[in-house]
Write an enzyme that holds these catalytic residues in place. Structure first.
Site, PDB file in Angstrom:
ATOM      1  N   ASP A   1      40.249  59.650  35.383  1.00 57.45           N
ATOM      2  CA  ASP A   1      39.620  58.392  35.810  1.00 57.45           C
ATOM      3  C   ASP A   1      38.219  58.630  36.357  1.00 57.45           C
ATOM      4  OD1 ASP A   1      41.776  57.013  34.991  1.00 57.45           O
ATOM      5  OD2 ASP A   1      42.557  56.531  36.981  1.00 57.45           O
TER       6      ASP A   1
ATOM      7  N   ASN B   1      48.179  44.199  34.419  1.00 57.78           N
ATOM      8  CA  ASN B   1      47.738  45.341  33.615  1.00 57.78           C
ATOM      9  C   ASN B   1      47.919  46.620  34.418  1.00 57.78           C
ATOM     10  OD1 ASN B   1      46.707  46.754  31.475  1.00 57.78           O
ATOM     11  ND2 ASN B   1      44.580  46.100  31.769  1.00 57.78           N
TER      12      ASN B   1
ATOM     13  N   LYS C   1      40.867  44.922  40.300  1.00 56.87           N
ATOM     14  CA  LYS C   1      42.060  45.715  39.979  1.00 56.87           C
ATOM     15  C   LYS C   1      42.294  46.781  41.042  1.00 56.87           C
ATOM     16  CE  LYS C   1      44.320  47.532  35.910  1.00 56.87           C
ATOM     17  NZ  LYS C   1      45.055  48.714  36.279  1.00 56.87           N
TER      18      LYS C   1
END
Ligand code: DC
Length: 691
Positions: free
Chosen positions: A350, A115, A452
């Site tokens: 973010d 991803n 991640k």
């Protein structure tokens, strides 16, 4: 009977937090957290890591990459580079990448990119132009969510150049096939048009790819629409310079890659700590560093090239007191409650998610605007954030490109099970809800999603965040010898991500120290003094006594015998009391040993008293001994166990007996997994989380 004194088939006590990222446990419960202080060292920046890896992989020469992030997103990039024929050599903390020098070595590959948008977009552009000019066929795919994240604008920019790109799924989304013939010529005479208002990664991808084909002419990129997330473009331009490419730029709408561009390795690159990851600890300082010491963050500082460093200004606007220099930041609580703000967050997409979590502690409604890009990230982050903040009790208003958060009233906070949508930032942001004034715990579902970008996030969090001891949950496991309590306790700690205390190991270590020092084990005062000064360290499944690895020595007959003697001395038990209490740290503790539920942690919300018939225990011990190549007689083992049960339960000091409120579990007919499942069911009944 060599090992009768040993009840634990597993490791001795360990202070190792059980939040290791390898295990995919379904949830991690955070106890209410009270304060924060101390130092956290950040992992490398994801954005810089993946750009540097691709640049080093495309350049001529070898690049030594220092402080690279080790995470899911960088791992897929590394796998891709390896598949393309780059040489990767790990040397301690340094990765040496030998690049392709702009020439494809491998002309066909299937690349799985998880991803990671920072891998999918730039690799699509780079391999599209390389395949179109040198010939090749590449298939790029990812996880299902990756196949919902747009890439059409990038494909639309590349196709007119002559790049062969097939949609293998829904048009405009991965998976893609890139193909071309050797000797192909790209149409680079006209400016290459790309939209800038969906994701800046499309422009980044072109900026990283086109130097590969800008040998004989300038290549111009024209951005259409307002460019979002400009700071990420600055990172790209900055790193291009390091690899020998000086892009000329007119405002944010026109970028020129000069003719004759050629990637050259700078020899060595240092990856800064991740500024987006820093945001959680900046927030932590602003929310909870209200005592003397600040939260200090190392690895990224005010001179960072990452746009998310401007989160510092936003946090300051909400009241944080931040100081910093090159490579470090230090944060204290300033205004309290925090000040609600309205902020255009286009420059920090973010890190702005962290502001949404800080908004839980503000004095009014915080409004974050110009965040439409949240909807096409790892998940639809506006929808996800709204749902989860509501779950803890906040009032949330959302629109196509904004979110507005009103904190819960103190009594409106709820113990919530937080969905994380396979989005690392959802898990990290919502962990900050554990500082709620209602002192309710927070359950983070699928916590491994942090891998991640920040695999050790929860360890880092518990390294600087403190809980009040009585808010830290404890499960005690007491029971007679050879009942399997050590194994059960270790499995429970693993399942819940809690610390583990094998209290028997403390008595054994005391026994070893007494033997080492030649002390008379009957000299209660002298033995208690040894116990009180025990220099004991638990680390990665190993136990160190006075700097010596005693992991194996602890399990010996001699240590067990001595432990049995010294544990009968009240002054010794008293001396070890404080040490045992100190294991009660966030996120929680599983404590095994005879008096854990009765004396050391009488307030434990779950006490398990594990039993098994003497016959059953003798059989297990017999098998254990056989597996170690030690012969034994099963009847003698049972007689020993029965004698020991009698001694243990009738002794005056710390007799073996169940706590009054203990749950009794006879595991004679149960497997370890069944026993663990039973205790986890009891635990679930005691937890406040709804569905
Ligand atoms: O569980 P174990 O065999 O490692 O324990 C070693 C000795 O310490 C054993 O004699 C029981 C004693 N002990 C104790 O008195 N209290 C505890 N909490 C744990 C162990």
């Amino acid at each position: 009977m060599a090992t009768l004194a040993s009840d634990a088939a597993s490791d001795p006590a360990t202070a190792r937090p059980m939040t290791d990222n390898q295990s995919h446990r379904p949830f991690l419960d955070l106890p209410p957290l009270a304060s924060a202080s101390g130092t956290v060292r950040l992992p490398g920046s994801k954005s810089i890591s993946n750009r540097v890896l691709l640049l080093a992989g495309l350049a001529a020469g070898t690049t030594a990459v220092h402080d690279l992030l080790d995470s899911d997103d960088t791992r897929v990039m590394l796998d891709a580079l390896r598949a393309l024929g780059c040489t990767l050599q790990q040397d301690g903390g340094v990765l040496h990448v030998t690049g392709l020098g702009g020439q494809l070595k491998v002309h066909e590959a299937n690349l799985f990119l998880g991803n990671a948008g920072t891998a999918m977009r730039p690799l699509t552009a780079a391999l599209a132009v390389l395949a179109a000019t040198q010939g090749g066929q590449f298939r790029l795919a990812g996880v299902p969510r990756m196949h919902e994240r747009p890439i059409g604008d990038l494909v639309d920019a590349l196709r007119p150049l002559g790049c062969g790109i097939d949609d293998l799924g829904q048009p405009g989304f991965p998976p893609l096939r890139l193909h071309g013939q050797a000797g192909g010529v790209l149409a680079l005479g006209q400016p290459i048009r790309v939209r800038g208002d969906v994701s800046s990664q499309f422009l980044t991808a072109l900026l990283l790819a086109l130097p590969l084909v800008a040998q004989s002419q300038d290549v111009v990129i024209a951005v259409e629409g307002e460019l979002i997330s400009k700071p990420y473009i600055e990172i790209t331009l900055n790193l291009l310079v390091r690899f020998g490419i000086e892009v000329r730029r007119d405002g944010w709408s026109r970028f020129t890659i000069p003719a004759g561009s050629r990637y050259r390795s700078p020899g060595s690159m240092h990856v800064e700590g991740d500024a987006s990851s820093a945001s959680y600890f900046i927030a932590l300082g602003a929310i909870a560093a209200d005592g003397g010491a600040p939260v200090r963050i190392e690895g990224v500082g005010l001179d960072s090239i990452q746009g998310d460093i401007r989160f510092v200004e936003a946090a300051q606007a909400m009241g944080a007191q931040v100081r910093g220099g090159s490579g470090w930041l230090s944060v204290h609580r300033g205004l309290w409650p925090l000040k609600a703000i309205t902020l255009d967050c286009n420059h920090i997409p973010d890190a702005a998610m962290t502001l949404a979590a800080m908004a839980l502690y503000a004095d009014g409604t915080t409004r974050l605007t110009n965040i439409a890009s949240w909807r096409v990230k790892e998940t639809d982050r506006i929808a996800a954030m709204a749902a989860e903040l509501r779950r803890v009790g906040a009032g949330v208003d959302e629109g196509p490109d904004f979110i507005a958060i009103t904190p819960p009233a103190p009594e409106a906070w709820r113990a919530a099970s937080i969905r994380t949508y396979d989005d690392h930032r959802m898990a990290m942001c919502l962990s900050l809800a554990a500082f709620n004034p209602a002192r309710v715990p927070v359950r983070i579902l699928e916590p491994h999603c942090v891998a991640k970008t920040f695999p050790d996030y929860f360890d880092a969090l518990f390294g600087v965040a403190q809980a009040r001891a009585d808010d830290v949950p404890v499960i005690t496991v007491d029971g007679p010898t050879a009942s399997g309590k050590g194994t059960l306790a270790a499995e429970l700690a693993q399942a819940l991500g809690y610390h583990l205390l094998d209290s028997g190991a403390l008595y054994r270590a005391t026994g070893l120290a007494v033997l080492d020092d030649g002390i008379d084990p009957a000299d209660e005062a002298a033995v208690a003094q040894v116990a009180g000064l025990l220099d004991l360290r638990f680390d990665g499944g190993h136990c160190w006594l006075r700097g010596r690895d005693v992991t194996d020595a602890l399990r010996t007959e001699a240590a067990g015998m001595m432990a049995s003697r010294v544990s009968a001395l009240p002054a010794v038990r008293q001396a070890l009391h404080g040490l045992q209490l100190a294991f009660r740290r966030a996120p929680g503790l599983v404590a095994d040993g005879r008096d854990m539920g009765t004396v050391v942690f009488p307030d434990a919300p779950l006490k398990v008293y594990l039993t098994a018939s003497a016959t059953q225990r003798a059989e297990r011990r017999h098998k254990q001994l056989i597996s170690k190549g030690i012969s034994s007689n099963i009847d003698a083992l049972r007689a020993d166990l029965e004698a020991r049960d009698l001694r243990d339960s009738s002794r005056t000091v710390a007799p073996l007996k169940p706590a009054e409120d203990a749950q009794q579990l006879d595991n004679s007919a149960l497997t370890v997994d069944q026993s663990v499942a039973q205790v986890l069911d009891w635990w679930a009944e005691r937890r406040p989380f709804g569905g």
